[in-house]
Design an enzyme around this catalytic site. Structure first.
Site, short mmCIF file in Angstrom:
data_model
loop_
_atom_site.label_atom_id
_atom_site.label_comp_id
_atom_site.label_asym_id
_atom_site.label_seq_id
_atom_site.Cartn_x
_atom_site.Cartn_y
_atom_site.Cartn_z
N GLY A 228 0.82 -1.20 0.00
CA GLY A 228 0.00 0.00 0.00
C GLY A 228 0.85 1.25 0.00
CB SER A 229 -0.04 4.73 0.81
OG SER A 229 -0.38 4.73 2.18
CB THR A 230 5.19 5.79 1.33
OG1 THR A 230 5.67 5.20 0.12
CG2 THR A 230 6.38 6.10 2.23
CB THR A 232 -0.68 3.08 5.13
OG1 THR A 232 -1.70 4.01 4.75
CG2 THR A 232 -1.30 1.99 5.98
N GLY A 233 2.45 2.57 5.41
CA GLY A 233 3.55 1.68 5.74
C GLY A 233 4.39 2.19 6.91
CD GLU A 250 4.52 -3.17 -3.58
OE1 GLU A 250 4.67 -1.95 -3.84
OE2 GLU A 250 3.54 -3.83 -3.92
#
Length: 476
Positions: A228-230, A232-233, A250
């Site tokens: 997902g998004s950076t 959220t990561g 990822e």
């Protein structure tokens, strides 16, 4: 388009059983019609606790199962998807807005991941041996994996995690995106009904951000695999640190394609067009910046515009250009279009959006915007790309690498050796030479910089689902 079967119901799958009871339900939206889909139960904290308990109960037995048995289970899951392809691909089409062709392709790719992983194993390796000591490297499963999955390829990206986790002896709880929960829940239900793996080994829970956060904090979960998004990561990594969970992240990309002046312009322009607009650009490794040598720039631009127009007139059932999956991403792309208009950028294609409606956006190509434009700096994740020119290799290398992302990249040249040499200097986890980005189950997939931590897929990706163990055997 596949016809929706209104009789199909959806459930959370816990300990091999359907759990329909829930205090809350929500509905996804069909991106083509903007109509609500079937209600889907939202998993509670108690549901998550029950799933974790079931996974912990099943783990030791599954981990001790021999590798050949686990390989056969993956092949059985693949065969199940083949048998149920029409139903499952139809569900994918409804929840994502994809064409019949794209929905079928997603099921086929999920099958490919299962079958590839069914050929893999991680044998012990003797690292050192002499008269006094033998040192053996082995790998053991981590335990309970939580897979938090995105909406753009809901089935195939979840299945890649499922295949790797099960092969290596882990139990997995999958949380699909709340925007596209249906195909993953149905796959888990079909697998449970078929009894392919013991109860508790493969479970699926539908939920929103709250459920994902509970997973990242749950002391009974040993690893998070997230796509997902950076942003959220980063939050997941912070939460996982509290219990020292293993993480694989990822994240976002801003992939560059570098086109050298010696290419076959007709052929490469069409391939680059597909790389930019496949799945309407909703792909983490879609080409998002196209750099074309100035000697061929004008001709390449015209050929690429023609190629994209060809994609736009494909039959609806075969199109790779569907709608944006959700209103949030639609708004992101609309903002980028508005920004380009406001900044006076030249539209090579797509200035007139008056004939499209709903979640659809007609493909947009912006002709040589400045490098500091939002369109160049940000990940678009939609059908809009900047077309840029370059003069020297050192210049385009610097510009292509001038991003916080580093997921993928492409280099196009008749001189494959030169293209590979140049490509090795690009700061990206995956590189394609004379091809647009085509991820493959055998290829390790990881990001540089803010595009991720660790990686998955291929034999190397299996190690991210294992603990390493070094055994020292004394001979004296």
């Amino acid at each position: 388009m596949a016809v929706q079967d209104t009789a199909i119901a959806f459930y959370n799958i816990i300990n091999g059983r359907r759990r329909a009871t829930s205090q809350r339900t929500h509905r996804g939206t069909d991106p083509r019609s903007d109509q609500p889909l079937r209600p889907c139960p939202v998993a509670s904290k108690d549901d998550l606790d029950d799933a974790v308990a079931a996974a912990q109960s099943a783990f030791r037995t599954w981990a001790d199962t021999d590798i050949e048995c686990r390989q056969r289970a993956l092949l059985a899951l693949a065969d199940l998807l083949v048998v149920e392809k029409e139903m499952v691909s139809g569900i994918v089409c409804r929840e994502t807005g994809k064409s019949r062709f794209m929905g079928g392709l997603e099921v086929e790719h999920a099958v490919n991941f299962l079958r590839f992983n069914a050929t893999q194993f991680l044998p012990d390796e003797i690292l050192h041996e002499d008269a006094e000591m033998k040192i053996i490297s082995t790998h053991t499963p981590i335990g309970i994996v939580a897979a938090i999955c995105p909406w753009n390829f809901p089935l195939v990206l979840a299945t890649a995690k499922i295949a790797a986790a099960l092969l290596t002896g882990n139990c997995i709880i999958v949380k699909p995106s709340p925007l596209t929960p249906y195909s993953v829940l149905k796959f888990a239900e079909l697998a449970a009904a078929a009894g392919i793996v013991p109860p508790g080994v493969f479970q699926a829970l539908n939920g929103e951000n709250e459920l994902g956060e509970l997973m990242t904090l749950h002391p009974g979960i040993d690893k998070i695999s997230f796509t997902g998004s950076t942003r959220t990561g980063q939050r997941i990594m912070a939460n996982a640190a509290l219990t020292l969970k293993r993480v694989t992240l990822e994240l976002g990309g801003n992939d560059a394609a570098i086109v050298f002046p010696d290419v076959d312009i007709d052929a490469v322009a069409g391939e680059v067009a597909v790389g930019c607009f496949f799945n309407a650009g909703q792909m983490c490794v879609a080409t998002k910046r196209v750099y074309v040598h100035e000697d061929i720039y004008e001709e390449f631009r015209e050929k690429m515009v023609t190629a994209v127009k060809g994609l736009m007139v494909a039959p609806e059932s075969e199109s790779i250009l569907g709608p944006l999956q959700n209103t949030m991403q639609h708004a992101v792309v609309q903002r980028l279009i508005a920004d380009s208009r406001e900044m006076g950028h030249r539209f090579a294609l797509g200035q007139d959006q008056s004939t499209v409606s709903g979640h659809f956006i007609s493909p947009v190509i912006i002709d040589r915007p400045p490098d500091d434009a939002s369109l160049v700096q940000e990940e678009q994740f939609g059908p809009i790309v900047p077309l840029l020119s370059w003069k020297t290799e050192e210049e385009v290398l610097r510009r292509a690498n001038d991003t916080e992302s580093g997921l993928g990249a492409c280099v196009w040249s008749r001189d494959r050796e030169k293209a590979e040499e140049f490509g090795r200097r690009l700061e990206a986890g995956s590189l394609w030479i004379n091809s647009f980005e085509k991820p493959h189950p055998a290829g390790y997939f990881s990001g540089h910089k803010k595009s991720g931590i660790g990686g998955e897929w291929g034999k190397q990706g299996l190690f991210s689902y294992c603990n390493a163990q070094t055994i020292h055997v004394s001979k004296t």
